[in-house]
Design an enzyme around this catalytic site. Structure first.
Site, short mmCIF file in Angstrom:
data_model
loop_
_atom_site.label_atom_id
_atom_site.label_comp_id
_atom_site.label_asym_id
_atom_site.label_seq_id
_atom_site.Cartn_x
_atom_site.Cartn_y
_atom_site.Cartn_z
N CYS A 71 0.79 -1.24 0.00
CA CYS A 71 0.00 0.00 0.00
C CYS A 71 0.81 1.28 0.00
O CYS A 71 0.68 2.12 -0.90
CB CYS A 71 -0.95 -0.01 1.20
SG CYS A 71 -2.32 -1.17 1.05
N HIS A 125 -1.56 6.34 2.34
CA HIS A 125 -1.55 5.16 3.21
C HIS A 125 -1.99 5.52 4.62
O HIS A 125 -1.81 6.64 5.09
CB HIS A 125 -0.17 4.53 3.24
CG HIS A 125 -0.13 3.27 4.03
ND1 HIS A 125 -0.88 2.17 3.72
CD2 HIS A 125 0.56 2.94 5.15
CE1 HIS A 125 -0.65 1.22 4.60
NE2 HIS A 125 0.21 1.66 5.48
#
Length: 488
Positions: A71, A125
């Protein structure tokens, strides 16, 4: 299953097929988490009517690749237009501004050029980093952007319906959630339903001025806990057959321990056939759940009459394994992790419903969006504009796409706190070639070659016996051009 509002969105999205090109006043930027190209528009098994409608209205990229399959590095790379190596960011726990405090971001650049920028859901993120999201990039506080997937427990009024996912009941929890959960609850019980509702509200708030609205859906990331009606779309025994075999002759370093889904190695269960089937079922249910939420947002866009002035971008941050190669989750350089879905829908697209096989990378999105919105390009980006492919989808812009990933897979969780080995991978039209190099010395410790002209599933590492040595040498040269070996 499409709701009435999602059906409206699908119909209206198709209303501008093959119309003349138009300038983009607004941007609707939609992200999905852990979504590999399993959409119906890619010929896969997932039921995604709203994304299929987007693909029919825009250009679908069959060969789009992330720069690192996890991610934070992937999102940071795309949103800055810089490769992980340029940022120096390979882990989830470090915010990109800790490394480059003044780096420009896509939403920040749009904001600086007169756009109202809003964030709904997971865009930058979440959870691991000191800075929460990227507040300077947005015109108002972010919504449901910084949380933990394992905290996405169902929020309902009244008694909680029972969990009908039964075969994985003895497996570990994913945070506070069972790894699979099938409850008869409304969409808004989970994060993505609330993200869609807020995105619809924000659209109504910003519709009268140029906007960049980023909508980040949390699915189909684990846990696999979509509402029951999305599980009901699928018959488990009719999902695509699973081949869990590892590629022949692949080095051990190419794999990982699947800790994200299966838990710590010392406590990991060996999933039964029934448990594997249930987790795969839950992954597909999550895709359809996310698709239905996206339909609510695109329907609102149509309702406000914004289709002819809005660029719609849909992408996934990286791919995912659901048992293939014996793996669960991401963090590899294999095709299933590196390849991502990408759909670009300019207003009144010239080539609506067309697919392109051109190789593209996620660092290309930043310069593409600014070009389509006719604002100055940001300086120093690693990507290039994909506008020529929107004008001519049969053309080629790049010889290769590049992905990399470290070992350990989550290097920031180790005492060293940084990689021990880095895997560099290049994807050409016909091959995937990967080199694993010692992070400190640059010494090559292992290599892989997968010939996609012969086998798309990457089940045979043919580095010792390449079918086309000249093609391998070309791929190696391309890799070394992007990631020079230590001797250079």
């Amino acid at each position: 299953m499409m709701s009435r509002i999602a059906s409206l969105g699908a119909m209206l999205l198709l209303s501008t097929l093959n119309a003349p090109a138009a300038a983009c006043k607004n941007v609707l930027f939609i992200m999905a988490d852990d979504l590999r190209p399993e959409l119906g528009c890619y010929g896969a098994a997932a039921i995604t009517p709203n994304l299929d409608a987007l693909a029919r209205r825009g250009v679908l990229f069959q060969r789009a690749y992330c720069q690192q399959a996890v991610c934070n590095p992937s999102r940071s790379s795309m949103l800055t237009g810089l490769r992980p190596g340029t940022l120096g960011l390979y882990v989830n726990g470090t915010h990109f501004r800790e490394l480059k405090p003044d780096v420009e971001t896509l939403p920040g650049w749009m904001k600086a050029h007169g756009y109202t920028t809003r964030c709904v859901g997971k865009i930058f993120h979440n959870w691991h980093t000191k800075e929460h999201g990227d507040p300077r990039a947005w015109s108002a506080p972010e919504f449901l952007h910084y949380a933990n997937h394992g905290d996405d427990t169902p929020q309902v009024s009244g008694p909680l319906p029972p969990n009908l996912a039964t075969t994985t009941g003895t497996m570990h929890l994913y945070g506070k959630e069972p790894i699979c959960e099938c409850r008869d609850v409304p969409d808004e019980a989970y994060y993505d339903g609330r993200v869609a509702a807020e995105a619809v509200r924000v659209l109504g708030e910003v519709k009268d001025r140029p906007f960049f609205l980023a909508v980040g859906f949390w699915k189909p990331h684990a846990p696999f806990n979509a509402p029951k009606k999305y599980w009901d779309l699928y018959q488990r025994d009719r999902l695509p057959a699973l081949n869990p075999a590892r590629p022949l002759a692949a080095p051990e370093i190419a794999f990982h321990q699947s800790t994200e889904v299966l838990g710590p190695p010392e406590k990991q269960p060996v999933p039964t056939r029934e448990q594997v089937a249930e987790m795969r079922h839950g992954y597909y249910a999550g895709i359809s759940y996310m698709d239905a939420q996206l339909g609510k947002v695109t329907a609102a866009l149509a309702k406000h009459g914004l289709l002819d002035s809005t660029l719609i971008v849909f992408w996934g941050d990286h791919g995912y394994h659901i048992g293939e190669h014996g793996l669960w989750g991401k963090t590899t350089n294999f095709e299933l992790d590196a390849r991502v879905p990408l759909i670009l829908v300019p207003p009144k697209a010239r080539h609506a419903g067309v697919q392109t096989l051109a190789l593209v990378e996620m660092v290309d999105l930043f310069p593409t969006i600014t070009a389509l919105c006719d604002i100055p390009p940001a300086p120093g980006l690693d990507g290039i504009s994909l506008v020529p492919l929107l004008d001519n989808p049969g053309s080629t812009l790049k010889e290769a796409a590049y992905t990399q990933h470290p070992r350990p897979a989550y290097a920031d969780r180790t005492k060293r706190g940084r990689p021990e080995v880095m895997g560099f991978s290049v994807r050409t039209n016909s091959l995937r070639y990967t080199e694993w190099r010692d992070y400190d010395s640059g010494r090559v410790t292992a290599t892989e070659l997968y010939d996609h002209s012969r086998q798309e599933a990457e089940l045979d590492n043919s580095i010792a016996t390449p079918a086309a040595p000249a093609a391998l040498e070309h791929a190696r040269n391309l890799l070394h051009r992007q990631f020079p070996p230590a001797s250079q």
